[in-house]
Design an enzyme around this catalytic site. Sequence first.
Site, PDB file in Angstrom:
ATOM      1  CG  ASP A 144      -4.987   1.381  -4.593  1.00 50.58           C
ATOM      2  OD1 ASP A 144      -4.520   0.301  -4.971  1.00 50.58           O
ATOM      3  OD2 ASP A 144      -5.791   1.484  -3.640  1.00 50.58           O
ATOM      4  CB  THR A 217       6.290  -5.697   0.660  1.00 46.34           C
ATOM      5  OG1 THR A 217       6.632  -4.882  -0.456  1.00 46.34           O
ATOM      6  CG2 THR A 217       5.587  -4.849   1.687  1.00 46.34           C
ATOM      7  CE  LYS A 218       6.202 -13.442  -0.448  1.00 44.76           C
ATOM      8  NZ  LYS A 218       5.273 -14.463  -0.889  1.00 44.76           N
TER       9      LYS A 218
HETATM   10  C1  SAM Z   1      -1.585  -0.982  -3.652  1.00 44.76           C
HETATM   11  S1  SAM Z   1      -2.282  -1.646  -2.201  1.00 44.76           S
HETATM   12  C2  SAM Z   1      -0.922  -1.660  -1.047  1.00 44.76           C
HETATM   13  C3  SAM Z   1      -1.136  -2.553   0.123  1.00 44.76           C
HETATM   14  C4  SAM Z   1      -0.035  -2.591   1.192  1.00 44.76           C
HETATM   15  N1  SAM Z   1       0.085  -1.326   1.879  1.00 44.76           N
HETATM   16  C5  SAM Z   1       1.286  -3.025   0.612  1.00 44.76           C
HETATM   17  O1  SAM Z   1       2.237  -2.244   0.659  1.00 44.76           O
HETATM   18  O2  SAM Z   1       1.374  -4.151   0.107  1.00 44.76           O
HETATM   19  C6  SAM Z   1      -3.312  -0.331  -1.572  1.00 44.76           C
HETATM   20  C7  SAM Z   1      -4.333  -0.834  -0.562  1.00 44.76           C
HETATM   21  O3  SAM Z   1      -5.017   0.260   0.017  1.00 44.76           O
HETATM   22  C8  SAM Z   1      -6.365  -0.111   0.215  1.00 44.76           C
HETATM   23  N2  SAM Z   1      -7.141   1.159   0.303  1.00 44.76           N
HETATM   24  C9  SAM Z   1      -7.262   2.111  -0.642  1.00 44.76           C
HETATM   25  N3  SAM Z   1      -7.998   3.143  -0.209  1.00 44.76           N
HETATM   26  C10 SAM Z   1      -8.356   2.826   1.073  1.00 44.76           C
HETATM   27  C11 SAM Z   1      -9.136   3.502   2.045  1.00 44.76           C
HETATM   28  N4  SAM Z   1      -9.695   4.691   1.799  1.00 44.76           N
HETATM   29  N5  SAM Z   1      -9.312   2.895   3.243  1.00 44.76           N
HETATM   30  C12 SAM Z   1      -8.753   1.678   3.496  1.00 44.76           C
HETATM   31  N6  SAM Z   1      -8.008   1.001   2.612  1.00 44.76           N
HETATM   32  C13 SAM Z   1      -7.807   1.561   1.414  1.00 44.76           C
HETATM   33  C14 SAM Z   1      -6.694  -0.986  -0.969  1.00 44.76           C
HETATM   34  O4  SAM Z   1      -7.770  -1.858  -0.710  1.00 44.76           O
HETATM   35  C15 SAM Z   1      -5.379  -1.748  -1.162  1.00 44.76           C
HETATM   36  O5  SAM Z   1      -5.368  -2.978  -0.459  1.00 44.76           O
END
Ligand code: SAM
Length: 239
Positions: A144, A217-218
């Site tokens: 994020d 990724t898509k």
């Molecule tokens: C923007 S998404 C990207 C997801 C994936 N890596 C992708 O490329 O499609 C970031 C993900 O990190 C997870 N996330 C953020 N902080 C985290 C933490 N401290 N532990 C586990 N997951 C976390 C969020 O729930 C979210 O699903």
Amino acid sequence: MGQYKNQQEAEAAGVYISKVRSFVKREGRLTNGQAKALETYWPTMGVEFQESMLDMTALFGRDAPVVLEIGFGMGKSLVEMAAQSRELNFLGIEVHRPGVGACLADAGERNLSNLRVMEYDAVEVFKKMIPDGALTRVQLYFPDPWHKKRHHKRRIVQPEFVEMVRQKLTIGGKFHMATDWEPYAEHMADVMNAAPGYTNTADTGNYVPRPDYRPTTKFEVRGQKLGHGVWDLIYQRTE
Ligand SMILES: C[S@@+](CC[C@H](N)C(=O)[O-])C[C@H]1O[C@@H](n2cnc3c(N)ncnc32)[C@H](O)[C@@H]1O
């Protein structure tokens, strides 16, 4: 934090202090498929949070290098990697339950025995469950970005965090990050270049071409068609 020097000291005194987290927990609904996958595959692939170190050999039923992925989203690329690299053990951590369900559904369908997943805050898992020197690679893909300045403190890549990652890597182990938000890529490079015990693996500059082992990724392919960039950074633990 007032009279307490840090979180640990405050907790030891029984004081609750809200932590700055890298995520906001969304209570998204599970699809039927995700719920079914959690029920079917959690007993073999799910790992509960505990306040003691994991025994990786016991967890995977074999001794092999362990790759840990933080925030795997729906798990598409993690499952793909685990299927492509059966010689490696993969441990994925994600706070979003539907994502864990989706990942298990895919992994179960592909009959993967080298993947384990957790539904928890990866920062806590690192602190409490990952032994020093246990990981060959840590993957952080499209974390994020927390665009607003007042939210930058929520970005997971911070000096304290990358030092913790370093301790969990083997010497020579790699920390691989990718982002599609250039200011976050610059922030990652600034934090990593200042961090002791790492070297950047890029030939020139801070960024490397996407290695073959990281599937696109898509979302990434769509972005690239629109001319958006993606930045990969790979740092190696030197000491
Ligand atoms: C923007 S998404 C990207 C997801 C994936 N890596 C992708 O490329 O499609 C970031 C993900 O990190 C997870 N996330 C953020 N902080 C985290 C933490 N401290 N532990 C586990 N997951 C976390 C969020 O729930 C979210 O699903």
